[in-house]
Motif scaffolding. Structure first.
Motif, PDB file in Angstrom:
ATOM      1  N   TYR A   1       0.837  -1.186   0.000  1.00 29.75           N
ATOM      2  CA  TYR A   1       0.000   0.000   0.000  1.00 29.75           C
ATOM      3  C   TYR A   1       0.873   1.237   0.000  1.00 29.75           C
ATOM      4  O   TYR A   1       2.081   1.162   0.245  1.00 29.75           O
ATOM      5  N   GLU A   2       0.273   2.372  -0.255  1.00 30.16           N
ATOM      6  CA  GLU A   2       1.013   3.624  -0.313  1.00 30.16           C
ATOM      7  C   GLU A   2       0.274   4.682   0.481  1.00 30.16           C
ATOM      8  O   GLU A   2      -0.958   4.745   0.456  1.00 30.16           O
ATOM      9  N   ALA A   3       1.025   5.507   1.193  1.00 29.83           N
ATOM     10  CA  ALA A   3       0.430   6.583   1.980  1.00 29.83           C
ATOM     11  C   ALA A   3       1.392   7.760   2.021  1.00 29.83           C
ATOM     12  O   ALA A   3       2.596   7.605   1.801  1.00 29.83           O
ATOM     13  N   GLY A   4       0.859   8.934   2.320  1.00 29.04           N
ATOM     14  CA  GLY A   4       1.671  10.132   2.438  1.00 29.04           C
ATOM     15  C   GLY A   4       2.599  10.060   3.642  1.00 29.04           C
ATOM     16  O   GLY A   4       2.271   9.461   4.663  1.00 29.04           O
TER      17      GLY A   4
ATOM     18  N   CYS B   1       4.619   3.608  10.740  1.00 25.52           N
ATOM     19  CA  CYS B   1       3.386   3.791  11.498  1.00 25.52           C
ATOM     20  C   CYS B   1       2.612   4.984  10.957  1.00 25.52           C
ATOM     21  O   CYS B   1       3.184   5.890  10.347  1.00 25.52           O
ATOM     22  N   PHE B   2       1.327   4.989  11.238  1.00 27.07           N
ATOM     23  CA  PHE B   2       0.509   6.166  10.954  1.00 27.07           C
ATOM     24  C   PHE B   2       0.487   7.040  12.194  1.00 27.07           C
ATOM     25  O   PHE B   2       0.256   6.550  13.301  1.00 27.07           O
ATOM     26  N   ASN B   3       0.699   8.353  12.000  1.00 34.09           N
ATOM     27  CA  ASN B   3       0.566   9.271  13.131  1.00 34.09           C
ATOM     28  C   ASN B   3      -0.902   9.664  13.285  1.00 34.09           C
ATOM     29  O   ASN B   3      -1.765   9.196  12.530  1.00 34.09           O
ATOM     30  N   ALA B   4      -1.208  10.513  14.231  1.00 39.12           N
ATOM     31  CA  ALA B   4      -2.597  10.895  14.508  1.00 39.12           C
ATOM     32  C   ALA B   4      -3.258  11.588  13.327  1.00 39.12           C
ATOM     33  O   ALA B   4      -4.481  11.550  13.180  1.00 39.12           O
ATOM     34  N   ALA B   5      -2.455  12.213  12.455  1.00 30.97           N
ATOM     35  CA  ALA B   5      -3.002  12.899  11.278  1.00 30.97           C
ATOM     36  C   ALA B   5      -3.152  11.967  10.077  1.00 30.97           C
ATOM     37  O   ALA B   5      -3.668  12.364   9.038  1.00 30.97           O
ATOM     38  N   GLY B   6      -2.677  10.705  10.208  1.00 33.97           N
ATOM     39  CA  GLY B   6      -2.824   9.736   9.132  1.00 33.97           C
ATOM     40  C   GLY B   6      -1.644   9.641   8.178  1.00 33.97           C
ATOM     41  O   GLY B   6      -1.734   8.987   7.145  1.00 33.97           O
ATOM     42  N   TYR B   7      -0.520  10.269   8.514  1.00 36.61           N
ATOM     43  CA  TYR B   7       0.677  10.208   7.678  1.00 36.61           C
ATOM     44  C   TYR B   7       1.662   9.186   8.229  1.00 36.61           C
ATOM     45  O   TYR B   7       1.701   8.920   9.431  1.00 36.61           O
ATOM     46  N   LEU B   8       2.484   8.643   7.337  1.00 36.07           N
ATOM     47  CA  LEU B   8       3.492   7.672   7.751  1.00 36.07           C
ATOM     48  C   LEU B   8       4.650   8.344   8.470  1.00 36.07           C
ATOM     49  O   LEU B   8       5.143   9.391   8.035  1.00 36.07           O
TER      50      LEU B   8
ATOM     51  N   GLY C   1       9.915  18.514   3.089  1.00 34.49           N
ATOM     52  CA  GLY C   1       8.594  18.660   2.493  1.00 34.49           C
ATOM     53  C   GLY C   1       7.460  18.764   3.491  1.00 34.49           C
ATOM     54  O   GLY C   1       7.608  18.421   4.663  1.00 34.49           O
ATOM     55  N   ALA C   2       6.340  19.214   2.994  1.00 34.30           N
ATOM     56  CA  ALA C   2       5.120  19.285   3.801  1.00 34.30           C
ATOM     57  C   ALA C   2       4.514  17.893   3.921  1.00 34.30           C
ATOM     58  O   ALA C   2       4.855  16.984   3.154  1.00 34.30           O
ATOM     59  N   ALA C   3       3.619  17.718   4.854  1.00 33.48           N
ATOM     60  CA  ALA C   3       2.940  16.437   5.033  1.00 33.48           C
ATOM     61  C   ALA C   3       2.264  16.029   3.731  1.00 33.48           C
ATOM     62  O   ALA C   3       1.530  16.819   3.131  1.00 33.48           O
ATOM     63  N   GLY C   4       2.557  14.821   3.279  1.00 29.24           N
ATOM     64  CA  GLY C   4       1.958  14.296   2.065  1.00 29.24           C
ATOM     65  C   GLY C   4       2.661  14.710   0.781  1.00 29.24           C
ATOM     66  O   GLY C   4       2.259  14.286  -0.299  1.00 29.24           O
ATOM     67  N   ALA C   5       3.726  15.521   0.867  1.00 25.37           N
ATOM     68  CA  ALA C   5       4.455  15.932  -0.333  1.00 25.37           C
ATOM     69  C   ALA C   5       5.091  14.733  -1.027  1.00 25.37           C
ATOM     70  O   ALA C   5       5.244  14.717  -2.242  1.00 25.37           O
ATOM     71  N   LYS C   6       5.458  13.728  -0.242  1.00 27.48           N
ATOM     72  CA  LYS C   6       5.983  12.474  -0.781  1.00 27.48           C
ATOM     73  C   LYS C   6       5.188  11.334  -0.169  1.00 27.48           C
ATOM     74  O   LYS C   6       4.598  11.479   0.899  1.00 27.48           O
ATOM     75  N   SER C   7       5.193  10.217  -0.859  1.00 26.18           N
ATOM     76  CA  SER C   7       4.502   9.044  -0.322  1.00 26.18           C
ATOM     77  C   SER C   7       5.485   7.886  -0.240  1.00 26.18           C
ATOM     78  O   SER C   7       6.535   7.896  -0.871  1.00 26.18           O
ATOM     79  N   ALA C   8       5.119   6.903   0.564  1.00 23.03           N
ATOM     80  CA  ALA C   8       5.958   5.716   0.749  1.00 23.03           C
ATOM     81  C   ALA C   8       5.102   4.470   0.626  1.00 23.03           C
ATOM     82  O   ALA C   8       3.916   4.485   0.954  1.00 23.03           O
ATOM     83  N   LYS C   9       5.719   3.408   0.165  1.00 24.89           N
ATOM     84  CA  LYS C   9       5.050   2.115   0.099  1.00 24.89           C
ATOM     85  C   LYS C   9       5.351   1.351   1.374  1.00 24.89           C
ATOM     86  O   LYS C   9       6.480   1.360   1.863  1.00 24.89           O
ATOM     87  N   TYR C  10       4.328   0.706   1.895  1.00 27.24           N
ATOM     88  CA  TYR C  10       4.486  -0.122   3.095  1.00 27.24           C
ATOM     89  C   TYR C  10       3.734  -1.417   2.885  1.00 27.24           C
ATOM     90  O   TYR C  10       2.805  -1.508   2.098  1.00 27.24           O
ATOM     91  N   ARG C  11       4.177  -2.454   3.600  1.00 34.09           N
ATOM     92  CA  ARG C  11       3.567  -3.777   3.453  1.00 34.09           C
ATOM     93  C   ARG C  11       3.276  -4.362   4.832  1.00 34.09           C
ATOM     94  O   ARG C  11       4.196  -4.636   5.596  1.00 34.09           O
ATOM     95  N   PRO C  12       2.002  -4.575   5.156  1.00 32.62           N
ATOM     96  CA  PRO C  12       1.664  -5.294   6.385  1.00 32.62           C
ATOM     97  C   PRO C  12       2.164  -6.736   6.267  1.00 32.62           C
ATOM     98  O   PRO C  12       2.346  -7.249   5.168  1.00 32.62           O
TER      99      PRO C  12
END
Length: 138
Positions: A18-21, A35-42, A66-77
């Motif tokens: 999956y991918e998230a900001g 991890c996801f922080n309280a704002a939903g970013y990695l 960068g600002a929050a969400g300026a880049k995204s990362a792939k993560y795998r559960p």
């Protein structure tokens, strides 16, 4: 929305990646506990009570400037081996099937340290190299 009255093509995610900001001013390392922080970013795993373990970060992403969400990362559960904590927080085979807790982006512990750590996931196995933990929503 109303209930269906005919077949629907419902999309699904394949492969468990999956991918998230990424949070602002944050660098994530490949192979780390993300991890996801309280704002939903990695963010990288750390001692905090507000994190939700997402999975293993697949590749280094540097959003330091960068600002929050300026880049995204792939993560795998999944189930991954992380470093074991020490002393009273050392995880043993007697702890299999219990929750373990995030110390940093590569270390898990037996306790929440007086409610200062978030849950990393379920302990699946313990060996001489570390602790196998089921992490994320998969």
């Amino acid at each position: 929305m109303t209930a269906l009255t005919q077949d629907r093509n419902t999309p699904r995610l394949e492969g468990g990646v999956y991918e998230a900001g990424v949070a602002a001013a944050t660098k994530l390392f490949g192979g780390s506990l993300g991890c996801f922080n309280a704002a939903g970013y990695l963010v990288p795993g750390s001692t905090s009570t507000t994190l939700k373990a997402a999975g293993r970060i697949e590749k280094q992403v540097d959003n330091s400037g960068g600002a929050a969400g300026a880049k995204s990362a792939k993560y795998r559960p999944g189930i991954y081996r992380f470093a074991n904590s020490a002393s009273a927080d050392l995880i043993t085979i007697a702890d299999v099937a219990n929750d373990c807790y995030i110390v940093d982006d590569q270390t898990v512990a037996k306790t929440h340290a007086t409610n200062t750590r978030s849950i990393a996931g379920k302990i699946v196995m313990v060996d001489s190299l570390g602790v196998w933990v089921k992490v994320g929503i998969d």
